[in-house]
Design a protein around this motif. Structure first.
Motif, PDB file in Angstrom:
ATOM      1  N   ARG A 157      36.466  35.831  36.181  1.00  0.00           N
ATOM      2  CA  ARG A 157      36.570  36.432  35.017  1.00  0.00           C
ATOM      3  C   ARG A 157      36.674  38.031  35.211  1.00  0.00           C
ATOM      4  NH1 ARG A 157      35.123  33.966  29.891  1.00  0.00           N
ATOM      5  NH2 ARG A 157      33.864  31.977  30.665  1.00  0.00           N
ATOM      6  N   ALA A 158      35.729  38.502  36.227  1.00  0.00           N
ATOM      7  CA  ALA A 158      36.096  40.017  36.598  1.00  0.00           C
ATOM      8  C   ALA A 158      36.976  40.319  37.618  1.00  0.00           C
ATOM      9  CB  ALA A 158      34.444  40.276  37.451  1.00  0.00           C
ATOM     10  N   GLN A 159      37.278  39.101  38.515  1.00  0.00           N
ATOM     11  CA  GLN A 159      38.302  39.531  39.540  1.00  0.00           C
ATOM     12  C   GLN A 159      39.571  39.524  38.995  1.00  0.00           C
ATOM     13  OE1 GLN A 159      37.572  37.433  43.223  1.00  0.00           O
ATOM     14  NE2 GLN A 159      39.338  38.206  44.264  1.00  0.00           N
ATOM     15  N   PHE A 160      40.095  38.784  38.111  1.00  0.00           N
ATOM     16  CA  PHE A 160      41.387  38.464  37.381  1.00  0.00           C
ATOM     17  C   PHE A 160      41.327  38.681  36.013  1.00  0.00           C
ATOM     18  CE2 PHE A 160      40.867  35.655  41.072  1.00  0.00           C
ATOM     19  CZ  PHE A 160      41.779  36.222  41.994  1.00  0.00           C
ATOM     20  N   PRO A 161      41.020  40.056  35.528  1.00  0.00           N
ATOM     21  CA  PRO A 161      41.112  40.259  34.175  1.00  0.00           C
ATOM     22  C   PRO A 161      42.412  40.290  33.527  1.00  0.00           C
ATOM     23  CG  PRO A 161      40.729  42.333  35.320  1.00  0.00           C
ATOM     24  CD  PRO A 161      40.790  41.194  36.207  1.00  0.00           C
ATOM     25  N   ARG A 162      42.763  40.336  32.335  1.00  0.00           N
ATOM     26  CA  ARG A 162      44.151  40.354  31.557  1.00  0.00           C
ATOM     27  C   ARG A 162      44.531  41.857  31.322  1.00  0.00           C
ATOM     28  NH1 ARG A 162      46.667  40.410  26.807  1.00  0.00           N
ATOM     29  NH2 ARG A 162      45.039  41.332  25.664  1.00  0.00           N
ATOM     30  N   CYS A 163      45.096  42.216  32.625  1.00  0.00           N
ATOM     31  CA  CYS A 163      45.744  43.717  32.231  1.00  0.00           C
ATOM     32  C   CYS A 163      46.817  43.857  31.486  1.00  0.00           C
ATOM     33  CB  CYS A 163      45.981  44.182  33.665  1.00  0.00           C
ATOM     34  SG  CYS A 163      44.690  44.131  34.826  1.00  0.00           S
ATOM     35  N   PHE A 164      46.947  44.715  30.776  1.00  0.00           N
ATOM     36  CA  PHE A 164      48.230  44.962  29.882  1.00  0.00           C
ATOM     37  C   PHE A 164      48.523  46.343  29.505  1.00  0.00           C
ATOM     38  CE2 PHE A 164      44.269  44.169  27.576  1.00  0.00           C
ATOM     39  CZ  PHE A 164      44.045  45.307  26.680  1.00  0.00           C
ATOM     40  N   LYS A 207      46.004  49.456  30.786  1.00  0.00           N
ATOM     41  CA  LYS A 207      44.638  49.169  30.751  1.00  0.00           C
ATOM     42  C   LYS A 207      43.869  47.906  31.429  1.00  0.00           C
ATOM     43  CE  LYS A 207      41.131  48.484  26.960  1.00  0.00           C
ATOM     44  NZ  LYS A 207      40.601  48.749  25.739  1.00  0.00           N
ATOM     45  N   ILE A 208      42.852  48.123  31.960  1.00  0.00           N
ATOM     46  CA  ILE A 208      42.206  47.074  32.932  1.00  0.00           C
ATOM     47  C   ILE A 208      40.932  46.959  32.101  1.00  0.00           C
ATOM     48  CG2 ILE A 208      41.562  48.647  34.808  1.00  0.00           C
ATOM     49  CD1 ILE A 208      41.251  45.919  36.353  1.00  0.00           C
ATOM     50  N   PRO A 209      40.576  45.799  31.407  1.00  0.00           N
ATOM     51  CA  PRO A 209      39.321  45.585  30.795  1.00  0.00           C
ATOM     52  C   PRO A 209      38.166  44.899  31.659  1.00  0.00           C
ATOM     53  CG  PRO A 209      40.820  43.918  30.057  1.00  0.00           C
ATOM     54  CD  PRO A 209      41.751  44.636  31.125  1.00  0.00           C
ATOM     55  N   SER A 210      37.823  45.681  32.583  1.00  0.00           N
ATOM     56  CA  SER A 210      37.044  45.082  33.577  1.00  0.00           C
ATOM     57  C   SER A 210      36.535  46.213  34.419  1.00  0.00           C
ATOM     58  CB  SER A 210      37.568  44.047  34.382  1.00  0.00           C
ATOM     59  OG  SER A 210      36.711  43.731  35.516  1.00  0.00           O
ATOM     60  N   PRO A 211      35.366  46.137  35.012  1.00  0.00           N
ATOM     61  CA  PRO A 211      34.767  46.945  35.962  1.00  0.00           C
ATOM     62  C   PRO A 211      35.847  46.816  37.120  1.00  0.00           C
ATOM     63  CG  PRO A 211      33.010  45.479  35.312  1.00  0.00           C
ATOM     64  CD  PRO A 211      34.086  45.087  34.720  1.00  0.00           C
ATOM     65  N   ILE A 212      36.048  47.643  38.072  1.00  0.00           N
ATOM     66  CA  ILE A 212      37.029  47.537  39.062  1.00  0.00           C
ATOM     67  C   ILE A 212      36.019  47.853  40.428  1.00  0.00           C
ATOM     68  CG2 ILE A 212      39.045  48.948  40.412  1.00  0.00           C
ATOM     69  CD1 ILE A 212      39.710  50.156  37.631  1.00  0.00           C
ATOM     70  N   PHE A 213      36.113  46.844  41.231  1.00  0.00           N
ATOM     71  CA  PHE A 213      35.292  46.678  42.469  1.00  0.00           C
ATOM     72  C   PHE A 213      36.122  46.160  43.586  1.00  0.00           C
ATOM     73  CE2 PHE A 213      35.123  42.887  39.933  1.00  0.00           C
ATOM     74  CZ  PHE A 213      34.802  41.878  41.076  1.00  0.00           C
ATOM     75  N   PHE A 214      35.608  46.148  44.745  1.00  0.00           N
ATOM     76  CA  PHE A 214      36.213  45.407  45.894  1.00  0.00           C
ATOM     77  C   PHE A 214      36.833  44.340  45.718  1.00  0.00           C
ATOM     78  CE2 PHE A 214      32.149  43.472  46.082  1.00  0.00           C
ATOM     79  CZ  PHE A 214      32.409  42.139  46.679  1.00  0.00           C
ATOM     80  N   GLY A 215      36.523  43.214  44.693  1.00  0.00           N
ATOM     81  CA  GLY A 215      37.200  42.202  44.744  1.00  0.00           C
ATOM     82  C   GLY A 215      38.172  42.102  43.786  1.00  0.00           C
ATOM     83  N   ASN A 216      38.502  43.071  43.035  1.00  0.00           N
ATOM     84  CA  ASN A 216      39.634  43.182  42.024  1.00  0.00           C
ATOM     85  C   ASN A 216      40.808  44.240  42.331  1.00  0.00           C
ATOM     86  OD1 ASN A 216      38.352  45.258  40.611  1.00  0.00           O
ATOM     87  ND2 ASN A 216      38.276  43.909  38.798  1.00  0.00           N
ATOM     88  N   ILE A 217      40.251  45.303  43.225  1.00  0.00           N
ATOM     89  CA  ILE A 217      41.124  46.548  43.226  1.00  0.00           C
ATOM     90  C   ILE A 217      42.429  46.185  43.698  1.00  0.00           C
ATOM     91  CG2 ILE A 217      40.402  46.828  45.667  1.00  0.00           C
ATOM     92  CD1 ILE A 217      41.418  49.493  43.298  1.00  0.00           C
ATOM     93  N   SER A 223      38.401  52.946  29.451  1.00  0.00           N
ATOM     94  CA  SER A 223      37.530  52.635  28.343  1.00  0.00           C
ATOM     95  C   SER A 223      36.586  51.413  28.380  1.00  0.00           C
ATOM     96  CB  SER A 223      38.212  52.532  27.019  1.00  0.00           C
ATOM     97  OG  SER A 223      39.116  51.461  26.976  1.00  0.00           O
ATOM     98  N   ALA A 224      37.202  50.503  29.324  1.00  0.00           N
ATOM     99  CA  ALA A 224      36.638  49.229  29.468  1.00  0.00           C
ATOM    100  C   ALA A 224      35.788  49.116  30.989  1.00  0.00           C
ATOM    101  CB  ALA A 224      37.289  47.868  29.328  1.00  0.00           C
ATOM    102  N   VAL A 225      36.083  50.385  31.826  1.00  0.00           N
ATOM    103  CA  VAL A 225      35.719  50.120  33.177  1.00  0.00           C
ATOM    104  C   VAL A 225      34.238  50.647  33.224  1.00  0.00           C
ATOM    105  CG1 VAL A 225      36.046  51.265  35.472  1.00  0.00           C
ATOM    106  CG2 VAL A 225      37.922  50.467  33.929  1.00  0.00           C
ATOM    107  N   SER A 226      33.346  49.701  33.267  1.00  0.00           N
ATOM    108  CA  SER A 226      31.865  49.888  33.247  1.00  0.00           C
ATOM    109  C   SER A 226      31.304  50.693  34.842  1.00  0.00           C
ATOM    110  CB  SER A 226      30.980  48.902  33.107  1.00  0.00           C
ATOM    111  OG  SER A 226      31.358  47.773  33.933  1.00  0.00           O
ATOM    112  N   PHE A 227      31.921  50.170  35.792  1.00  0.00           N
ATOM    113  CA  PHE A 227      31.564  50.936  37.336  1.00  0.00           C
ATOM    114  C   PHE A 227      32.551  50.957  38.268  1.00  0.00           C
ATOM    115  CE2 PHE A 227      30.453  46.354  37.623  1.00  0.00           C
ATOM    116  CZ  PHE A 227      30.992  46.035  39.149  1.00  0.00           C
TER     117      PHE A 227
END
Length: 732
Positions: free
Chosen positions: A492-499, A529-539, A642-646
């Motif tokens: 879920r975190a690595q492949f969020p629904r971007c739009f 918009k990316i509704p997820s934290p952005i980290f090494f796994g999904n950058i 707005s949905a990026v927590s870290f």
């Protein structure tokens, strides 16, 4: 802000993060260091000592507020009712643990006594739980099998098989309690949060199936050893069907009658709950009848029915845990600690919400840890809580753990005084009662259609956990379930629904442009918009989806432009191009030997440099000499955070590279609704430089859009956009 009916009007300046910080001073809060936390933790005063005492002994808090006239009668009725059920469930669940039934009474007594003083839940009934009992039974039969020699363990010499099994069960329970106590002291009660409701549902449903199959040999009166481990359910069913012709008819008829009557009366209890003063104690009634019938008709001798036989009639001296057993069962004990606490905490949380009081997860770990350590010293096995027993304690009027202590007193009376009356009770009756109490867990399978329609990853977690637990056993099944659950979290975190977002016409609201008809998208602007934290796994996933959203690769465009500049410089130097009023004009076609060296790719990802050219190239115009550069159809890119927590360091570096690629091809980048603590991290990590400035950050998406339309007034519909929001006035 002023309210006008169902509208609001806001008059404020257009803010960027920089201008907002200039006009609104922020309080600089100092964050405590590790040394400050240690100093605070180790300090001691009267208030802290009082709070520690209340935390470690919650009984002090609720006992001083005990309302004798309002609560005592309900607690007495609840304690008696729950105690009778606890006796029967203790006897029945001891069979699951592959122990003599009488030892189930110890589990219904000792842990409940300790929990009375240390627990924070006022309603749960502490004692045997079928899934834990089955998990203990798996260890017991592995180390002390029904057939064949036991594992070579020091301390088994001179003990009977029953005594060896009791030693194994108590040692595993002791180690389970130690794990729970350590986790409680380390304040890691949050660990249970990693066991989602879906995982627990799939696991407990599979465990219920395992328990159901394991009880068939008692219900049918078949004589074969219990089987545990991977594929145990298959082997057990094979044994059952192989020996089905040896079914004891008396056991089978007794079990069917017991299950039918108990199920019917439980349904009546549930349907007429509001009209019955207390639920009908049908398990107790049927047990008394079964005891009487078995004794009167001498079931044991006439029909070959296996009965409980000699019961424990006293409490034995404490026993020390066996170190060799600890070595062979450490992993099992840890699984027991997690499952036992997860189930108890989940049930306790339900009733704490219902009755409006708080429970402390860390204190619950300590309470169950000490309860299991103390109980194991007196030969009890793993204790948690059972939903059916807790439901009886609450529904019969129980208000506090006074009901729990009275329940333990009922068990005490049965153990030392009247337990002999249960000796003629057929074991098939206990098996039938176990199966009946599995109804709630088995019915959890009804969750699957809902999960399939609404949450496919949770559906996968449920099914995989269920299947793995059925096939591999409880311990390995739980491990597989946790692994799958963690995989779904990563997925879920690595492949969020971007739009892409668009403005809802007439508002300052932005939504997914695919979901609405009445939308407005200014030309040359993309809002991603990316509704997820952005980290090494999904950058990388973030960058790929951003490229798809804008329909071009900024790095490819940049490299093409720099290659085009090299060619233009070379052609100007060779006189093949000249500068005129109409821009660059070809004087004559370049020769083949003067064509650009394609192998020289160094520096193509750097900013374009026009300093040595007599003219600045317009990349949107037609270029001479068949020079082709991919078009860029936007002038501004807005990233909604707005949905990026870290952001971690890897993602921060990847984001910085991506932003620079867009900036270098003359696309203005804006980041909106970024959390202030992420902004602080960006400053600390030297994110900003000559290319990426703090001025690209805006507190809201609408602020950024109004700024963009000011900067590009010649694009179509800009005026229409600013006028389409009559209820929001922005003073510039």
């Amino acid at each position: 802000m002023q309210a006008f009916g169902r509208h609001y009007v806001v008059v404020r300046p257009l803010y960027s993060e920089d201008s907002f910080a200039e006009q609104h001073e922020r309080i600089n809060r100092s964050h405590k260091t590790l040394q400050d936390h240690l100093k605070n933790y180790c300090s001691c005063d009267s208030n802290r000592a009082k709070n520690v005492a209340l935390s470690l002994l919650p009984i002090i808090g609720w006992m001083k507020n005990y309302k004798i006239k309002e609560w005592l009668f309900g607690d007495i009725v609840s304690g008696i009712s729950t105690g009778l059920v606890a006796v029967l469930q203790g006897l029945a669940f001891a069979l699951l643990a592959s122990l003599p039934p009488g030892y189930g009474l110890y589990t219904a007594f000792f842990p409940a006594i300790v929990y009375f003083f240390l627990g924070t839940s006022r309603h749960i009934s502490v004692g045997a739980f079928p899934i834990l009992s089955l998990m203990v039974g798996a260890v017991v039969t592995r180390l002390v099998p029904d057939e064949g020699p036991a594992v070579n363990i020091t301390g088994f010499e001179g003990l009977s098989i029953e005594e060896q099994r009791v030693l194994v069960a108590s040692t595993v329970t002791f180690l389970m309690g130690v794990f729970q106590l350590i986790m409680g002291l380390l304040q890691v009660g949050f660990i249970v949060m990693y066991l989602s409701d879906t995982l627990v549902s799939g696991f407990t449903t599979a465990a219920a199936v395992q328990i159901l199959v394991s009880q068939l040999r008692f219900v049918l009166g078949l004589d074969f050893p219990g089987i545990n481990g991977p594929l145990a359910i298959i082997y057990t069913l094979v044994e059952v069907f192989t020996r089905i012709t040896n079914t004891n008819v008396a056991d089978l008829v007794t079990s069917i009658v017991i299950m039918a009557v108990v199920l019917i009366v439980k349904e009546i209890n549930g349907r007429f709950k509001s009209k019955l003063p207390v639920p009908i104690p049908i398990e107790v009634i049927m047990t008394v009848i079964a005891c009487g019938v078995s004794f009167g008709f001498n079931f044991e001798k006439r029909f070959g029915v296996v009965v409980i036989g000699e019961m424990v009639n006293r409490y034995e001296s404490p026993v020390a845990p066996n170190l060799d057993v600890i070595e062979h069962s450490a992993v099992d004990a840890f699984s027991l600690a997690i499952v036992g606490f997860a189930v108890a905490f989940s049930v306790a949380k339900v009733y704490s919400v219902k009755h409006d009081y708080t429970i402390d997860g860390n204190q619950e770990l300590i309470a169950f840890g000490v309860s299991n350590i103390f109980g194991a010293s007196f030969r009890s096995f793993a204790a948690s809580t059972a939903l059916s027993r807790t439901s009886i304690q609450e529904s019969t009027g129980g208000k506090t753990q006074i009901a729990g202590i009275l329940s333990a007193m009922m068990v005490l009376i049965v153990t030392v005084a009247v337990g002999f009356l249960l000796q003629p009770l057929p074991r098939s009756v206990l098996g039938a009662l176990v199966i009946v109490n599995l109804k709630g867990m088995l019915m959890q399978v009804k969750e699957l259609p809902f999960l399939w329609k609404n949450d496919r990853p949770d559906f996968v977690t449920w099914v995989v956990t269920f299947v793995a637990t059925i096939i591999l056993g409880l311990d390995l099944g739980l491990a597989v379930g946790i692994a799958v659950e963690l995989f779904t979290v990563v997925y879920r975190a690595q492949f969020p629904r971007c739009f892409l977002l668009a403005n809802i016409t007439g508002t300052d609201i932005y939504r997914d442009r695919k979901d609405y008809l009445s939308i407005y998208e200014p030309d040359g602007v993309k809002i991603f918009k990316i509704p997820s934290p952005i980290f090494f796994g999904n950058i990388d996933f973030f960058r790929d989806n951003l490229v798809k959203a804008v329909s071009f690769s900024p790095l490819r465009v940049l490299k093409k432009r720099n290659k085009a500049l090299r060619k233009i410089r070379k052609m100007l130097g060779n006189g093949e191009l000249v500068v005129s009023d109409r821009g660059l004009q070809i004087r004559h076609q370049p020769s083949a030997e003067n064509s650009e060296d394609e192998s020289n790719l160094e520096g193509l990802d750097q900013p374009t440099d026009f300093s040595d050219l007599p003219i600045q190239v317009n990349w949107n115009a037609e270029l001479p000499a068949n020079i082709c550069v991919p078009p860029v159809n936007i002038h501004s890119l807005v990233l909604d955070f707005s949905a990026v927590s870290f952001l971690d360091i890897s993602a921060l570096n990847g984001l910085k590279t991506t932003l620079k690629e867009f900036i270098r091809i003359e696309v203005d980048v804006y980041i909106v609704s970024c959390d202030v603590y992420i902004m602080e991290k960006l400053h600390r990590c030297k994110f900003f430089d000559e290319e990426i400035k703090t001025s690209i950050f805006y507190p809201s998406l609408h602020d950024a859009m109004l700024h963009i339309l000011q900067m590009h007034p010649n694009y179509q519909h800009a005026e229409k956009f600013t006028r389409s929001i009559p209820r929001v006035s922005i003073t510039l």
